[in-house]
Design an enzyme around this catalytic site. Structure first.
Site, PDB file in Angstrom:
ATOM      1  N   CYS A  82       0.832  -1.210   0.000  1.00  0.00           N
ATOM      2  CA  CYS A  82       0.000   0.000   0.000  1.00  0.00           C
ATOM      3  C   CYS A  82       0.864   1.257   0.000  1.00  0.00           C
ATOM      4  O   CYS A  82       0.678   2.144  -0.829  1.00  0.00           O
ATOM      5  CB  CYS A  82      -0.934  -0.012   1.206  1.00  0.00           C
ATOM      6  SG  CYS A  82      -1.847   1.517   1.387  1.00  0.00           S
TER       7      CYS A  82
ATOM      8  N   CYS B 219      -1.333   1.517  -3.320  1.00  0.00           N
ATOM      9  CA  CYS B 219      -2.369   2.564  -3.157  1.00  0.00           C
ATOM     10  C   CYS B 219      -1.826   3.985  -3.098  1.00  0.00           C
ATOM     11  O   CYS B 219      -2.329   4.866  -3.804  1.00  0.00           O
ATOM     12  CB  CYS B 219      -3.155   2.330  -1.866  1.00  0.00           C
ATOM     13  SG  CYS B 219      -3.444   0.625  -1.457  1.00  0.00           S
TER      14      CYS B 219
ATOM     15  N   LYS C  59       0.222   5.157  -6.225  1.00  0.00           N
ATOM     16  CA  LYS C  59      -0.758   5.141  -7.331  1.00  0.00           C
ATOM     17  C   LYS C  59      -1.675   6.361  -7.261  1.00  0.00           C
ATOM     18  O   LYS C  59      -1.920   7.028  -8.262  1.00  0.00           O
ATOM     19  CB  LYS C  59      -1.549   3.822  -7.268  1.00  0.00           C
ATOM     20  CG  LYS C  59      -2.587   3.581  -8.327  1.00  0.00           C
ATOM     21  CD  LYS C  59      -3.941   4.168  -8.084  1.00  0.00           C
ATOM     22  CE  LYS C  59      -4.600   3.818  -6.795  1.00  0.00           C
ATOM     23  NZ  LYS C  59      -5.085   2.456  -6.698  1.00  0.00           N
TER      24      LYS C  59
ATOM     25  N   TYR D 112      -8.367  -4.185 -11.693  1.00  0.00           N
ATOM     26  CA  TYR D 112      -8.072  -2.898 -11.048  1.00  0.00           C
ATOM     27  C   TYR D 112      -6.798  -2.267 -11.604  1.00  0.00           C
ATOM     28  O   TYR D 112      -6.782  -1.110 -12.002  1.00  0.00           O
ATOM     29  CB  TYR D 112      -7.793  -3.111  -9.554  1.00  0.00           C
ATOM     30  CG  TYR D 112      -8.947  -3.345  -8.635  1.00  0.00           C
ATOM     31  CD1 TYR D 112      -9.472  -2.296  -7.900  1.00  0.00           C
ATOM     32  CD2 TYR D 112      -9.469  -4.617  -8.430  1.00  0.00           C
ATOM     33  CE1 TYR D 112     -10.488  -2.503  -6.981  1.00  0.00           C
ATOM     34  CE2 TYR D 112     -10.484  -4.838  -7.519  1.00  0.00           C
ATOM     35  CZ  TYR D 112     -10.990  -3.773  -6.797  1.00  0.00           C
ATOM     36  OH  TYR D 112     -11.990  -3.986  -5.889  1.00  0.00           O
TER      37      TYR D 112
ATOM     38  N   GLU E 123      -6.473   1.059 -13.917  1.00  0.00           N
ATOM     39  CA  GLU E 123      -5.945   2.279 -13.291  1.00  0.00           C
ATOM     40  C   GLU E 123      -4.676   2.761 -14.001  1.00  0.00           C
ATOM     41  O   GLU E 123      -4.527   3.950 -14.304  1.00  0.00           O
ATOM     42  CB  GLU E 123      -5.653   2.035 -11.807  1.00  0.00           C
ATOM     43  CG  GLU E 123      -6.933   1.842 -11.003  1.00  0.00           C
ATOM     44  CD  GLU E 123      -6.711   1.660  -9.507  1.00  0.00           C
ATOM     45  OE1 GLU E 123      -7.658   1.844  -8.751  1.00  0.00           O
ATOM     46  OE2 GLU E 123      -5.582   1.309  -9.098  1.00  0.00           O
TER      47      GLU E 123
ATOM     48  N   HIS F 193     -27.967  20.121  -2.454  1.00  0.00           N
ATOM     49  CA  HIS F 193     -28.001  20.622  -3.820  1.00  0.00           C
ATOM     50  C   HIS F 193     -27.047  21.802  -4.007  1.00  0.00           C
ATOM     51  O   HIS F 193     -26.924  22.626  -3.100  1.00  0.00           O
ATOM     52  CB  HIS F 193     -29.441  21.075  -4.112  1.00  0.00           C
ATOM     53  CG  HIS F 193     -29.652  21.517  -5.510  1.00  0.00           C
ATOM     54  ND1 HIS F 193     -29.647  20.650  -6.583  1.00  0.00           N
ATOM     55  CD2 HIS F 193     -29.862  22.756  -6.025  1.00  0.00           C
ATOM     56  CE1 HIS F 193     -29.865  21.346  -7.688  1.00  0.00           C
ATOM     57  NE2 HIS F 193     -29.986  22.621  -7.383  1.00  0.00           N
TER      58      HIS F 193
ATOM     59  N   GLU G 271     -26.422  13.961  -4.630  1.00  0.00           N
ATOM     60  CA  GLU G 271     -27.842  14.110  -4.279  1.00  0.00           C
ATOM     61  C   GLU G 271     -28.724  13.137  -5.067  1.00  0.00           C
ATOM     62  O   GLU G 271     -29.794  12.737  -4.619  1.00  0.00           O
ATOM     63  CB  GLU G 271     -28.320  15.550  -4.478  1.00  0.00           C
ATOM     64  CG  GLU G 271     -28.371  16.015  -5.910  1.00  0.00           C
ATOM     65  CD  GLU G 271     -28.858  17.471  -6.035  1.00  0.00           C
ATOM     66  OE1 GLU G 271     -29.883  17.811  -5.443  1.00  0.00           O
ATOM     67  OE2 GLU G 271     -28.181  18.259  -6.739  1.00  0.00           O
TER      68      GLU G 271
HETATM   69  P1  NDP Z   1      -7.466  -8.418 -10.728  1.00  0.00           P
HETATM   70  O1  NDP Z   1      -7.739  -9.718 -10.094  1.00  0.00           O
HETATM   71  O2  NDP Z   1      -8.251  -7.231 -10.333  1.00  0.00           O
HETATM   72  O3  NDP Z   1      -7.596  -8.570 -12.302  1.00  0.00           O
HETATM   73  C1  NDP Z   1      -6.839  -9.509 -12.985  1.00  0.00           C
HETATM   74  C2  NDP Z   1      -7.083  -9.311 -14.453  1.00  0.00           C
HETATM   75  O4  NDP Z   1      -6.153 -10.092 -15.209  1.00  0.00           O
HETATM   76  C3  NDP Z   1      -8.461  -9.745 -14.893  1.00  0.00           C
HETATM   77  O5  NDP Z   1      -8.898  -8.862 -15.887  1.00  0.00           O
HETATM   78  C4  NDP Z   1      -8.223 -11.147 -15.440  1.00  0.00           C
HETATM   79  O6  NDP Z   1      -9.111 -11.517 -16.442  1.00  0.00           O
HETATM   80  C5  NDP Z   1      -6.848 -10.980 -16.056  1.00  0.00           C
HETATM   81  N1  NDP Z   1      -6.096 -12.236 -16.105  1.00  0.00           N
HETATM   82  C6  NDP Z   1      -5.915 -13.130 -15.105  1.00  0.00           C
HETATM   83  N2  NDP Z   1      -5.115 -14.147 -15.511  1.00  0.00           N
HETATM   84  C7  NDP Z   1      -4.790 -13.869 -16.796  1.00  0.00           C
HETATM   85  C8  NDP Z   1      -3.984 -14.520 -17.762  1.00  0.00           C
HETATM   86  N3  NDP Z   1      -3.353 -15.667 -17.487  1.00  0.00           N
HETATM   87  N4  NDP Z   1      -3.860 -13.960 -18.977  1.00  0.00           N
HETATM   88  C9  NDP Z   1      -4.494 -12.797 -19.263  1.00  0.00           C
HETATM   89  N5  NDP Z   1      -5.259 -12.132 -18.395  1.00  0.00           N
HETATM   90  C10 NDP Z   1      -5.399 -12.659 -17.171  1.00  0.00           C
HETATM   91  O7  NDP Z   1      -5.903  -8.199 -10.524  1.00  0.00           O
HETATM   92  P2  NDP Z   1      -4.997  -6.909 -10.545  1.00  0.00           P
HETATM   93  O8  NDP Z   1      -3.643  -7.420 -10.852  1.00  0.00           O
HETATM   94  O9  NDP Z   1      -5.580  -5.851 -11.393  1.00  0.00           O
HETATM   95  O10 NDP Z   1      -5.054  -6.419  -9.042  1.00  0.00           O
HETATM   96  C11 NDP Z   1      -4.750  -7.323  -7.976  1.00  0.00           C
HETATM   97  C12 NDP Z   1      -5.531  -7.000  -6.752  1.00  0.00           C
HETATM   98  O11 NDP Z   1      -4.986  -5.858  -6.121  1.00  0.00           O
HETATM   99  C13 NDP Z   1      -6.988  -6.631  -6.999  1.00  0.00           C
HETATM  100  O12 NDP Z   1      -7.814  -7.733  -7.155  1.00  0.00           O
HETATM  101  C14 NDP Z   1      -7.300  -5.840  -5.750  1.00  0.00           C
HETATM  102  O13 NDP Z   1      -7.618  -6.737  -4.738  1.00  0.00           O
HETATM  103  C15 NDP Z   1      -5.999  -5.144  -5.457  1.00  0.00           C
HETATM  104  N6  NDP Z   1      -6.010  -3.735  -5.961  1.00  0.00           N
HETATM  105  C16 NDP Z   1      -6.927  -2.853  -5.496  1.00  0.00           C
HETATM  106  C17 NDP Z   1      -6.943  -1.554  -5.950  1.00  0.00           C
HETATM  107  C18 NDP Z   1      -7.957  -0.591  -5.440  1.00  0.00           C
HETATM  108  O14 NDP Z   1      -8.551  -0.860  -4.399  1.00  0.00           O
HETATM  109  N7  NDP Z   1      -8.197   0.523  -6.121  1.00  0.00           N
HETATM  110  C19 NDP Z   1      -5.996  -1.086  -6.952  1.00  0.00           C
HETATM  111  C20 NDP Z   1      -5.096  -2.094  -7.389  1.00  0.00           C
HETATM  112  C21 NDP Z   1      -5.115  -3.369  -6.915  1.00  0.00           C
HETATM  113  P3  NDP Z   1     -10.573 -12.125 -16.121  1.00  0.00           P
HETATM  114  O15 NDP Z   1     -11.433 -10.954 -15.794  1.00  0.00           O
HETATM  115  O16 NDP Z   1     -10.948 -12.784 -17.397  1.00  0.00           O
HETATM  116  O17 NDP Z   1     -10.383 -13.075 -14.996  1.00  0.00           O
END
Ligand code: NDP
Length: 460
Positions: A43, A48, A51, A179, A183, A437, A442
């Site tokens: 974080c 976080c 970022k 995510y 982002e 407002h 709202e």
């Molecule tokens: P996520 O789990 O959010 O997303 C993973 C993405 O990668 C999905 O779109 C998934 O596709 C895709 N994917 C998974 N495996 C493969 C593969 N082998 N080949 C191609 N695509 C693949 O992971 P992130 O890495 O984005 O983030 C990790 C975690 O970190 C989040 O889940 C969250 O918990 C935390 N986080 C939170 C944030 C916030 O609160 N703002 C910001 C950043 C991270 P599919 O949808 O098809 O499964």
């Protein structure tokens, strides 16, 4: 007097580990903590916080464009990545030092080295020193996943690298649709990088409400990110100083950098957990009960290493519940339901509770209240960004079980909406609240008509 060196030994100084250690020490426990990297964890150091600074920097690009409609002449703008990168890094260093000072001031003994579990009550530090503890807390977090099955994946960057880029690439290819991919695509696109996001599914942000996903997806494209859906990358190669990513259909996508953001893996490798009998799941996460206790009664785990809900505030709440349970002998568990979450894209998206699809599956009959509008601020600015708001309501009890929003300040608004959802307030109680407002928020207390999807709307 205890025969152990410590009442608690924590491995990992991220959000969960530092909170648990500090809190335990403040309750009189003798606490040791080992961290091989910088204090603060994902974080503070590579997630976080840095970022969000990049998001603030990226948002200014839109603010400069919006200014003209309000009579401002901004003049020529230019962006200097090293300035932003180094300012962010400086603040991360400042925060990390505060975290460390707070630990030390609380009486936690901090070891700046790697630790390994060598027995149910024994930890070995990389210096070779062995210490004993009544309770061991594993709070080692996670790390970006690198798809080993993808040839050339070692050539790609991961999210950790995004904060330390020497210079911005001209073209960036991002693999993923969660995510981090969304982002970072927004940030780098706003900072002037040509971004191509490659997602294996059809609409980004799987798991979120479909309306929110559709809006974020189209916002990405409208803001200039090239989004390639239903696309799988089969290999990455370096060619003439650039990178070529080959898709399953044979197309070659060329970029100056490739970044993979396809999820995160729990940090349990080489920790010695399985050897002492701690059960890990198929992903390598520590399996824990509702009190964060592992299969070895003296070993607990909190935060991303347990792969429950990988969010900073969740790790902190798990830490508090752990200290109440183990140190204060007051069994407490954190309720993982109705945790608000946000994706810091442009405009940001946020949600709490169930999506429409999840609510339909859980309760059958539900009512939807939905509105989409161009916020007042954007009108004079000539900014086409729209706001989306959606309430998911149980038809039988009228309880609001989900709130979904895309729009300025959505994360800030969702923090407040989460109180109402957690308190199980009904739609009628929401409606008794007077509007403030003129605001975007709202609309959340002004939606009166149930949303009827166009296909069901027989009125035409
Ligand atoms: P996520 O789990 O959010 O997303 C993973 C993405 O990668 C999905 O779109 C998934 O596709 C895709 N994917 C998974 N495996 C493969 C593969 N082998 N080949 C191609 N695509 C693949 O992971 P992130 O890495 O984005 O983030 C990790 C975690 O970190 C989040 O889940 C969250 O918990 C935390 N986080 C939170 C944030 C916030 O609160 N703002 C910001 C950043 C991270 P599919 O949808 O098809 O499964």
């Amino acid at each position: 007097m205890s025969s152990f060196d410590y009442d608690l030994f924590t491995i990992g100084a991220g959000s969960g580990g530092t909170r648990a250690s500090r809190l335990a020490a403040s309750k009189g426990a003798r606490v040791g903590l080992a961290e091989e990297s910088r204090i603060g964890g994902t974080c503070v150091v590579r997630g976080c916080i840095p970022k969000k600074f990049l998001v603030f920097g990226a948002e200014l690009a839109q603010a400069f464009r919006d200014a003209a409609g309000y009579g401002w002449t901004v003049g020529a703008t230019s962006f200097d990545w090293p300035t932003l990168r180094d300012n962010v890094a400086r603040d991360v260093t400042r925060l990390s030092a505060i975290y460390e000072r707070n630990l030390v001031n609380a009486g936690v003994e901090v070891f700046g080295e790697r630790a390994r579990v060598v027995g149910p009550n024994q930890v070995e530090l990389s210096s070779g020193k062995r210490v004993s503890a009544r309770t061991i807390l594993v709070a080692t977090g996670g790390r970006p996943r690198r798809p080993k099955e993808l040839p050339g994946c070692e050539l790609a960057l991961v999210s950790d690298d995004a904060f330390v880029l020497e210079k911005l690439p001209k073209r960036l290819l991002i693999i993923g649709g969660g995510y981090i991919a969304v982002e970072l695509a927004n940030i780098f696109n706003a900072l002037g990088v040509e971004v191509c996001l490659v997602y294996r599914g059809h609409t980004v942000l799987q798991g979120f409400d479909d309306d929110l996903r559709i809006q974020v997806h189209s916002d990405l494209e409208r803001h200039g990110v090239r989004v390639s859906t239903n696309t799988t990358i089969e290999g990455i190669e370096e060619k003439n100083g650039a990178y070529e990513a080959r898709t399953a259909s044979g197309t070659v996508l060329t970029a100056d950098k490739v970044l993979v953001a396809i999820g995160r893996d729990p940090n349990t490798e080489g920790l010695g957990l399985a050897e002492v009998g701690v059960q890990l799941d198929a992903e390598g996460a520590v399996t824990v009960d509702a009190y964060s206790r592992s299969s070895v009664p003296s070993i607990y785990a909190i935060g991303d290493v347990t792969n429950r809900l990988n969010l900073t505030p969740v790790a902190i709440r798990e830490a508090q519940a752990f200290v109440a349970t183990v140190i204060e002998q007051r069994p407490s568990m954190f309720d993982h339901g109705d945790v608000p979450t946000a994706v810091f894209c442009t405009p940001p998206a946020a949600a709490v509770g169930l999506s429409e699809a999840q609510a339909r599956k859980t309760f059958g009959a539900i009512d939807i209240y939905r509105t989409s509008f161009r916020p007042m601020r954007n009108v004079l600015a000539g900014n086409e960004d729209r706001a989306l708001m959606k309430l998911v309501v149980r038809a039988d009890t009228r309880e609001v079980v989900g709130v979904h929003m895309v729009g300025d300040a959505a994360p800030e608004i969702m923090q407040m909406a989460a109180i109402a959802v957690k308190a199980k307030l009904t739609k009628d109680q929401w409606d008794t609240t007077c509007a403030l407002h003129p605001t975007i928020a709202e609309e959340l207390v002004l939606m009166r008509d149930k949303y009827v999807p166009p296909a069901l709307n027989t009125m035409g």
